[in-house]
Design a protein around this motif. Structure first.
Motif, short mmCIF file in Angstrom:
data_model
loop_
_atom_site.label_atom_id
_atom_site.label_comp_id
_atom_site.label_asym_id
_atom_site.label_seq_id
_atom_site.Cartn_x
_atom_site.Cartn_y
_atom_site.Cartn_z
N LEU A 118 0.80 -1.18 0.02
CA LEU A 118 -0.17 -0.12 0.08
C LEU A 118 0.82 1.27 -0.02
CD1 LEU A 118 -3.10 -0.55 2.36
CD2 LEU A 118 -3.03 0.07 -0.04
N VAL A 121 0.45 3.93 -3.06
CA VAL A 121 0.26 5.59 -2.60
C VAL A 121 1.55 6.41 -3.30
CG1 VAL A 121 -0.30 6.97 -0.93
CG2 VAL A 121 -1.31 5.08 -0.77
N ALA A 178 2.51 9.77 1.83
CA ALA A 178 2.27 8.23 1.39
C ALA A 178 2.18 7.45 2.54
CB ALA A 178 3.51 7.83 0.70
N PHE A 230 -1.38 8.49 4.37
CA PHE A 230 -2.63 7.60 3.50
C PHE A 230 -2.53 6.00 3.40
CE2 PHE A 230 -2.66 11.99 0.71
CZ PHE A 230 -3.62 12.48 1.86
N SER A 231 -1.27 5.59 3.45
CA SER A 231 -1.36 4.10 3.27
C SER A 231 -1.50 3.46 4.71
CB SER A 231 0.36 3.68 2.88
OG SER A 231 1.19 3.83 4.18
N LEU A 271 -5.46 3.97 4.72
CA LEU A 271 -5.99 2.81 3.87
C LEU A 271 -5.88 1.47 4.64
CD1 LEU A 271 -4.84 3.90 0.41
CD2 LEU A 271 -7.35 4.09 1.25
#
Length: 91
Positions: free
Chosen positions: A14, A18, A36, A39-40, A43
């Motif tokens: 992930l 990203v 990144a 956000f990862s 997620l």
């Protein structure tokens, strides 16, 4: 494959996905890496829930096995202390 390995590889995947998406955006590299990472992580909270739960169950089972083995060993050691000493044999 262990659940911890699957989850870890999923998190890394992930992050890379990203980061690849953010690579096209014109901004500082350090900022791309930080975004990144954030956000990862967000997620993975939703997308990798099954693997995370599987890993948690695997870790809990391992902890329970260690706790049971530790108690068994302590009981065995305590049992040895309660037994009377054997008299020494003289030839």
């Amino acid at each position: 494959m262990s659940a911890a390995v699957k989850y870890t590889l999923g998190r890394i995947g992930l992050f890379v996905a990203v980061l690849a998406g953010l690579w096209l955006v014109d901004m500082n590299v350090f900022l791309k890496l930080m975004l990144a990472l954030v956000f990862s992580a967000a997620l993975s909270f939703f997308l990798l829930r099954g693997w995370r739960d599987e890993m948690a169950e695997e870790m809990a089972a391992a902890a329970e096995r260690r706790r049971t083995e530790k108690e068994r060993l302590r009981a065995a050691l305590a049992g040895d202390d309660d037994q009377p000493d054997e008299p020494e044999r003289k030839p």
